[in-house]
Design a protein around this motif. Structure first.
Motif, PDB file in Angstrom:
ATOM      1  N   THR A   4       7.430  -0.273 -15.525  1.00  0.00           N
ATOM      2  CA  THR A   4       6.666   0.507 -14.745  1.00  0.00           C
ATOM      3  C   THR A   4       6.273  -0.319 -13.328  1.00  0.00           C
ATOM      4  N   PRO A   5       7.394  -0.334 -12.461  1.00  0.00           N
ATOM      5  CA  PRO A   5       7.220  -1.146 -11.139  1.00  0.00           C
ATOM      6  C   PRO A   5       6.289  -0.387 -10.447  1.00  0.00           C
ATOM      7  N   ILE A   6       5.674  -0.926  -9.478  1.00  0.00           N
ATOM      8  CA  ILE A   6       4.781   0.041  -8.396  1.00  0.00           C
ATOM      9  C   ILE A   6       5.233  -0.693  -7.284  1.00  0.00           C
ATOM     10  N   THR A   7       5.698   0.024  -6.109  1.00  0.00           N
ATOM     11  CA  THR A   7       6.063  -0.505  -4.872  1.00  0.00           C
ATOM     12  C   THR A   7       5.343   0.346  -4.005  1.00  0.00           C
ATOM     13  N   GLY A   8       4.992  -0.204  -2.599  1.00  0.00           N
ATOM     14  CA  GLY A   8       4.314   0.400  -1.702  1.00  0.00           C
ATOM     15  C   GLY A   8       4.442  -0.369  -0.393  1.00  0.00           C
ATOM     16  N   THR A   9       3.534   0.128   0.727  1.00  0.00           N
ATOM     17  CA  THR A   9       3.635  -0.477   1.959  1.00  0.00           C
ATOM     18  C   THR A   9       2.046  -0.331   2.417  1.00  0.00           C
ATOM     19  N   GLN A  10       1.628  -1.112   3.065  1.00  0.00           N
ATOM     20  CA  GLN A  10       0.192  -0.976   3.797  1.00  0.00           C
ATOM     21  C   GLN A  10       0.242  -1.528   5.179  1.00  0.00           C
ATOM     22  N   GLN A  11      -0.047  -0.811   6.273  1.00  0.00           N
ATOM     23  CA  GLN A  11      -0.494  -1.229   7.412  1.00  0.00           C
ATOM     24  C   GLN A  11      -1.807  -1.746   7.590  1.00  0.00           C
ATOM     25  N   VAL A  12      -1.824  -3.184   7.540  1.00  0.00           N
ATOM     26  CA  VAL A  12      -3.244  -4.119   7.902  1.00  0.00           C
ATOM     27  C   VAL A  12      -3.846  -3.796   9.218  1.00  0.00           C
ATOM     28  N   THR A  13      -2.931  -4.213  10.357  1.00  0.00           N
ATOM     29  CA  THR A  13      -3.305  -4.011  11.743  1.00  0.00           C
ATOM     30  C   THR A  13      -2.140  -3.048  12.438  1.00  0.00           C
ATOM     31  N   GLU A  14      -2.248  -3.028  13.662  1.00  0.00           N
ATOM     32  CA  GLU A  14      -1.041  -2.276  14.373  1.00  0.00           C
ATOM     33  C   GLU A  14       0.318  -3.449  14.370  1.00  0.00           C
ATOM     34  N   ASP A  15      -0.021  -4.752  14.181  1.00  0.00           N
ATOM     35  CA  ASP A  15       0.958  -5.738  14.145  1.00  0.00           C
ATOM     36  C   ASP A  15       1.270  -6.380  12.941  1.00  0.00           C
ATOM     37  N   HIS A  16       0.721  -5.942  11.823  1.00  0.00           N
ATOM     38  CA  HIS A  16       0.759  -6.488  10.491  1.00  0.00           C
ATOM     39  C   HIS A  16       0.845  -5.521   9.362  1.00  0.00           C
ATOM     40  N   SER A  17       2.045  -5.687   8.878  1.00  0.00           N
ATOM     41  CA  SER A  17       2.018  -4.808   7.633  1.00  0.00           C
ATOM     42  C   SER A  17       2.735  -5.417   6.573  1.00  0.00           C
ATOM     43  N   ILE A  18       2.421  -5.165   5.290  1.00  0.00           N
ATOM     44  CA  ILE A  18       2.932  -5.443   4.026  1.00  0.00           C
ATOM     45  C   ILE A  18       3.741  -4.465   3.315  1.00  0.00           C
ATOM     46  N   ALA A  19       4.743  -5.190   2.396  1.00  0.00           N
ATOM     47  CA  ALA A  19       5.360  -4.282   1.570  1.00  0.00           C
ATOM     48  C   ALA A  19       4.974  -5.007   0.040  1.00  0.00           C
ATOM     49  N   PHE A  20       4.756  -4.413  -0.967  1.00  0.00           N
ATOM     50  CA  PHE A  20       4.412  -5.079  -2.328  1.00  0.00           C
ATOM     51  C   PHE A  20       5.340  -4.473  -3.284  1.00  0.00           C
ATOM     52  N   LEU A  21       5.270  -5.150  -4.424  1.00  0.00           N
ATOM     53  CA  LEU A  21       5.859  -4.763  -5.831  1.00  0.00           C
ATOM     54  C   LEU A  21       4.898  -5.360  -6.851  1.00  0.00           C
ATOM     55  N   VAL A  22       4.488  -4.473  -7.661  1.00  0.00           N
ATOM     56  CA  VAL A  22       3.619  -4.670  -8.829  1.00  0.00           C
ATOM     57  C   VAL A  22       4.484  -5.143 -10.100  1.00  0.00           C
ATOM     58  N   VAL A  23       4.238  -6.037 -10.781  1.00  0.00           N
ATOM     59  CA  VAL A  23       5.129  -6.348 -11.851  1.00  0.00           C
ATOM     60  C   VAL A  23       4.224  -6.958 -13.089  1.00  0.00           C
ATOM     61  N   ASP A  24       4.875  -6.743 -14.215  1.00  0.00           N
ATOM     62  CA  ASP A  24       4.197  -7.512 -15.362  1.00  0.00           C
ATOM     63  C   ASP A  24       3.964  -8.978 -15.304  1.00  0.00           C
ATOM     64  N   ARG A  25       3.164  -9.591 -15.765  1.00  0.00           N
ATOM     65  CA  ARG A  25       3.103 -11.211 -15.383  1.00  0.00           C
ATOM     66  C   ARG A  25       4.315 -11.792 -16.161  1.00  0.00           C
ATOM     67  N   GLU A  26       4.867 -11.275 -17.250  1.00  0.00           N
ATOM     68  CA  GLU A  26       5.972 -12.021 -18.130  1.00  0.00           C
ATOM     69  C   GLU A  26       7.424 -11.824 -16.773  1.00  0.00           C
ATOM     70  N   ALA A  27       7.476 -10.883 -16.008  1.00  0.00           N
ATOM     71  CA  ALA A  27       8.504 -10.438 -14.956  1.00  0.00           C
ATOM     72  C   ALA A  27       7.980 -11.340 -13.886  1.00  0.00           C
ATOM     73  N   MET A  28       6.888 -11.868 -13.510  1.00  0.00           N
ATOM     74  CA  MET A  28       6.744 -12.347 -12.184  1.00  0.00           C
ATOM     75  C   MET A  28       7.623 -13.516 -11.952  1.00  0.00           C
ATOM     76  N   LYS A  29       7.766 -14.535 -12.817  1.00  0.00           N
ATOM     77  CA  LYS A  29       8.800 -15.765 -12.224  1.00  0.00           C
ATOM     78  C   LYS A  29      10.161 -15.367 -11.928  1.00  0.00           C
ATOM     79  N   PRO A  30      10.724 -14.600 -12.760  1.00  0.00           N
ATOM     80  CA  PRO A  30      12.231 -14.278 -12.270  1.00  0.00           C
ATOM     81  C   PRO A  30      12.307 -13.486 -10.925  1.00  0.00           C
TER      82      PRO A  30
END
Length: 80
Positions: A40-66
């Motif tokens: 059940t991954p969750i992905t998305g983007t967010q525009q923080v400011t006009e010149d700063h945006s993020i992309a993200f991926l939400v994972v279970d803790r056990e999957a985080m290191k790989p």
């Protein structure tokens, strides 16, 4: 959805094309999540400011290191 603790891995993009780059990066995050059959991954983007945006991926803790080692996110935080 899993009851396990989840983490939000974040990639920062800066500059006039930051949001466009974040949107493109999200495509690759979705492809990776599918290829790795992440739970059940969750992905998305967010525009923080006009010149700063993020992309993200939400994972279970056990999957985080790989995922962290393969994709090298800039930072992470607990997902609530």
């Amino acid at each position: 959805m899993s009851t396990e603790e989840r983490l939000k891995l974040i990639w920062d993009f800066r500059g006039p094309d930051a949001h466009k780059i974040a949107l493109h990066h999200e495509i690759h995050l979705k492809e990776y999540a599918t290829a790795q059959t992440l739970n059940t991954p969750i992905t998305g983007t967010q525009q923080v400011t006009e010149d700063h945006s993020i992309a993200f991926l939400v994972v279970d803790r056990e999957a985080m290191k790989p995922v962290r080692d393969a994709l090298k996110p800039h930072r992470g935080q607990l997902f609530t």
